[in-house]
Design a protein around this motif. Structure first.
Motif, PDB file in Angstrom:
ATOM      1  N   ILE A  48       0.822  -1.213   0.000  1.00  0.00           N
ATOM      2  CA  ILE A  48       0.000   0.000   0.000  1.00  0.00           C
ATOM      3  C   ILE A  48       0.860   1.269   0.000  1.00  0.00           C
ATOM      4  O   ILE A  48       0.619   2.210  -0.755  1.00  0.00           O
ATOM      5  N   LEU A  49       1.881   1.247   0.853  1.00  0.00           N
ATOM      6  CA  LEU A  49       2.637   2.493   1.062  1.00  0.00           C
ATOM      7  C   LEU A  49       3.716   2.716   0.002  1.00  0.00           C
ATOM      8  O   LEU A  49       4.085   3.855  -0.264  1.00  0.00           O
ATOM      9  N   VAL A  50       4.216   1.605  -0.591  1.00  0.00           N
ATOM     10  CA  VAL A  50       5.348   1.777  -1.508  1.00  0.00           C
ATOM     11  C   VAL A  50       5.092   1.153  -2.886  1.00  0.00           C
ATOM     12  O   VAL A  50       5.022   1.858  -3.885  1.00  0.00           O
ATOM     13  N   ILE A  57      -2.366   6.963  -3.504  1.00  0.00           N
ATOM     14  CA  ILE A  57      -1.549   8.184  -3.463  1.00  0.00           C
ATOM     15  C   ILE A  57      -2.075   9.217  -2.455  1.00  0.00           C
ATOM     16  O   ILE A  57      -1.319   9.990  -1.883  1.00  0.00           O
ATOM     17  N   ASN A  58      -3.395   9.181  -2.193  1.00  0.00           N
ATOM     18  CA  ASN A  58      -3.995  10.262  -1.382  1.00  0.00           C
ATOM     19  C   ASN A  58      -4.270   9.850   0.059  1.00  0.00           C
ATOM     20  O   ASN A  58      -4.499   8.684   0.347  1.00  0.00           O
ATOM     21  N   ARG A  59      -4.304  10.866   0.924  1.00  0.00           N
ATOM     22  CA  ARG A  59      -4.837  10.645   2.278  1.00  0.00           C
ATOM     23  C   ARG A  59      -6.338  10.839   2.223  1.00  0.00           C
ATOM     24  O   ARG A  59      -6.842  11.590   1.378  1.00  0.00           O
ATOM     25  N   ASN A  60      -7.012  10.221   3.157  1.00  0.00           N
ATOM     26  CA  ASN A  60      -8.457  10.427   3.229  1.00  0.00           C
ATOM     27  C   ASN A  60      -8.725  11.687   4.062  1.00  0.00           C
ATOM     28  O   ASN A  60      -9.051  11.608   5.228  1.00  0.00           O
ATOM     29  N   PRO A 392       6.561   7.290  -0.712  1.00  0.00           N
ATOM     30  CA  PRO A 392       6.683   8.624  -1.310  1.00  0.00           C
ATOM     31  C   PRO A 392       5.904   9.706  -0.561  1.00  0.00           C
ATOM     32  O   PRO A 392       6.167  10.888  -0.726  1.00  0.00           O
ATOM     33  N   ARG A 393       4.926   9.303   0.253  1.00  0.00           N
ATOM     34  CA  ARG A 393       4.129  10.307   0.951  1.00  0.00           C
ATOM     35  C   ARG A 393       4.551  10.415   2.418  1.00  0.00           C
ATOM     36  O   ARG A 393       3.758  10.846   3.281  1.00  0.00           O
ATOM     37  N   ASN A 394       5.760  10.014   2.712  1.00  0.00           N
ATOM     38  CA  ASN A 394       6.199  10.084   4.119  1.00  0.00           C
ATOM     39  C   ASN A 394       6.444  11.531   4.538  1.00  0.00           C
ATOM     40  O   ASN A 394       6.226  12.454   3.743  1.00  0.00           O
ATOM     41  N   CYS A 395       6.913  11.725   5.770  1.00  0.00           N
ATOM     42  CA  CYS A 395       7.099  13.087   6.289  1.00  0.00           C
ATOM     43  C   CYS A 395       8.245  13.784   5.568  1.00  0.00           C
ATOM     44  O   CYS A 395       9.391  13.350   5.660  1.00  0.00           O
ATOM     45  N   ILE A 396       7.941  14.877   4.915  1.00  0.00           N
ATOM     46  CA  ILE A 396       8.988  15.606   4.185  1.00  0.00           C
ATOM     47  C   ILE A 396       9.916  16.342   5.156  1.00  0.00           C
ATOM     48  O   ILE A 396      11.057  16.649   4.841  1.00  0.00           O
ATOM     49  N   GLY A 397       9.411  16.587   6.371  1.00  0.00           N
ATOM     50  CA  GLY A 397      10.188  17.365   7.347  1.00  0.00           C
ATOM     51  C   GLY A 397      10.992  16.507   8.318  1.00  0.00           C
ATOM     52  O   GLY A 397      11.484  17.014   9.324  1.00  0.00           O
ATOM     53  N   GLN A 398      11.140  15.209   7.992  1.00  0.00           N
ATOM     54  CA  GLN A 398      11.807  14.286   8.938  1.00  0.00           C
ATOM     55  C   GLN A 398      13.204  14.773   9.348  1.00  0.00           C
ATOM     56  O   GLN A 398      13.517  14.857  10.531  1.00  0.00           O
TER      57      GLN A 398
END
Ligand code: HEM
Length: 450
Positions: A48-50, A57-60, A392-398
């Motif tokens: 699902i995630l990768v 691709i989207n969050r609910n 690809p939708r992980n935290c960009i600010g990690q």
């Protein structure tokens, strides 16, 4: 989920309870008539995630450009092509090279934090408030280009707005935010906005004012505003998505809302565990002092080189995963080959981070604070540890969040000891009204200069 919506139970506890009760790879649940699939199996989560990210691709999260244009364009809530465009543009902003340039701004705030604690020597301090002041100072400096001075000034305007932006203490606001994830119909019916409108309007004005001043005075600070401005100036006719003032401000606001509470809570939960685990605290102090003495300061490289600090923070993020679940929605019908299960288009997938982080199969003695679990990260089974999400939708600010947290902890632990007092809540109790994992009544610890 009724107990969560009515603030009787925190989502963290609910997600853990469902995860523990059912031992199957996935569990179907209904939340206010909306079908959800809670996926427990790491192998299915990888898909699902990768692997099949394009199908998820989207969050609910409900969005409506005409009601709430800011959220519509934020990375967190945007969808499909808008998300791809914004993420593509923003990714180069968060490389280690760019974050390293922001270190001097972060260190100024960490030194203010150290000075603040010096004044509190011997006293019991409520750390959630103090670390929030620190994180607001840093994000204001890096994302809005201003010195908010929350640690120096008790009445800072920007601190009030930061608290208002996503305010869980207000019953109405916390129900609104819950609706964005679980009762999307309410968003259109009641014309709800994800972030508070007064606070976001204030931040848009601040943002525009700074951009204007930078242009007029040719100021360069290597912060987010400079990077966003640079992106806008380098746009070409081929760019399908172009930044205007509002879309740029949306990114800054999204970093303000996604970056503040997450980092300040991470730091305060880590201090809580350090106070309760004195040997861990002492060992960390020894590493930090040795590192500081070698160079006479903290540098980007020396902070990255502190292994024990990294283990401590990783363990704190395991025990306190601030976003207790990840969510995705299927954009088309999807069949899991392994099980034959078909998900209809539009079904929401819940990733039970809080359940996985406390599964004794992956983390023995999960209630104990054991930084050594992370001494060899290869031993952690993939897709069982996800404080920053996955794919690809992980935290960009990690990278940014980790550096801000490490710098704060290093500057504090070098000179101060932290102890529990009769005001410290043991065991910790969570505030059921908040979206992020937040404890009830703050984190009270005694500070002693050493
Ligand atoms: C310790 C601090 C932080 C934690 C634990 C954290 C955690 C998370 C998590 C779990 C997600 C969802 C990932 C997924 O769905 O797979 C997320 C997304 C996001 N975070 Fe963070 N975060 C932190 C700090 C920050 C900071 C400092 C910023 C910005 C400066 C930030 C900006 C974002 C954004 C914009 C997204 C949405 C990304 C997208 O959808 O493309 N976060 N964060």
């Amino acid at each position: 989920m009724y107990s969560v919506a009515t603030r009787k139970e925190h989502l963290f506890e609910r997600v853990r309870a469902i995860y523990r009760k059912y031992k199957t790879p996935f569990v179907g649940i209904h939340i206010f008539n909306q079908p959800h699939l809670l996926v427990r199996s790491p192998e299915l989560l990888k898909k699902i995630l990768v692997k099949d990210f394009d199908k998820f691709i989207n969050r609910n999260i409900a969005t409506n450009e005409s009601i709430d244009p800011i959220s519509f364009h934020t990375l967190f809530a945007s969808k499909d092509a808008t998300w791809r465009n914004v993420r593509g543009k923003m990714t180069p902003v968060f490389t280690s090279g760019k974050i390293k340039l922001m270190l001097p701004l972060m260190k100024e705030c960490a030194k203010d934090l150290n000075a603040y604690l010096t004044k509190c020597n011997g006293e019991t301090v409520e750390f959630r408030k103090v670390t929030k002041k620190y994180s607001v100072d840093i994000i204001s400096s890096c994302a809005f280009g201003i010195n908010s001075n929350c640690l120096k000034n008790a009445d800072s305007e920007i601190m009030k707005m930061a608290t208002k932006l996503i305010d869980f203490d207000s019953f109405v606001r916390s129900i609104s935010i819950f609706s964005f994830f679980f009762i999307p119909k309410f968003v259109n019916i009641f014309r709800l906005t994800f972030v508070d409108k007064t606070a976001s309007d204030y931040l848009i004005d601040v943002f525009k004012g700074t951009i204007k001043e930078r242009e007029e005075k040719k100021i360069v600070r290597n912060d987010l505003i400079d990077l966003l401005n640079h992106l806008r100036k380098n746009e070409t006719v081929n760019d399908t998505y172009k930044f205007d003032d509002m879309k740029m401000a949306a990114q800054a606001i999204s970093f303000f809302s996604a970056g503040n509470d997450t980092t300040s809570l991470t730091i305060s939960f880590t201090l809580y565990e350090l106070a309760l685990n004195k040997e861990v605290q002492d060992r960390l102090r020894q590493e930090v002092r040795e590192s500081f003495d070698e160079v006479g300061d903290f540098t980007y490289e020396s902070v990255q080189g502190m292994k024990y600090l990294d283990w401590v923070l990783s363990e704190a993020l395991r025990k306190y995963p601030l976003t207790t679940f990840l969510n995705r929605i299927s954009v088309a019908d999807y069949t899991f080959e392994e099980t034959g299960l078909t998900l209809d288009k539009g079904v929401c997938v819940l990733v039970p981070v809080a359940g996985l982080h406390f599964d004794p199969e992956y983390f023995p003695d999960p209630e104990k604070f054991i930084p050594e679990r992370f001494s060899d990260k290869n031993n952690i089974k993939p897709y069982t540890y996800m404080p920053f999400g996955e794919g690809p939708r992980n935290c960009i600010g990690q990278r940014f969040g980790l550096l801000v947290s490490k710098i704060a902890l290093a500057y504090m632990i070098k000179d101060f000891a932290f102890e529990p007092t009769s005001a410290t809540s043991i065991p910790i109790k969570f505030n059921p009204g908040s979206l992020f994992l937040q404890n009830k009544g703050g984190i009270h610890l005694k500070v002693v200069k050493i």
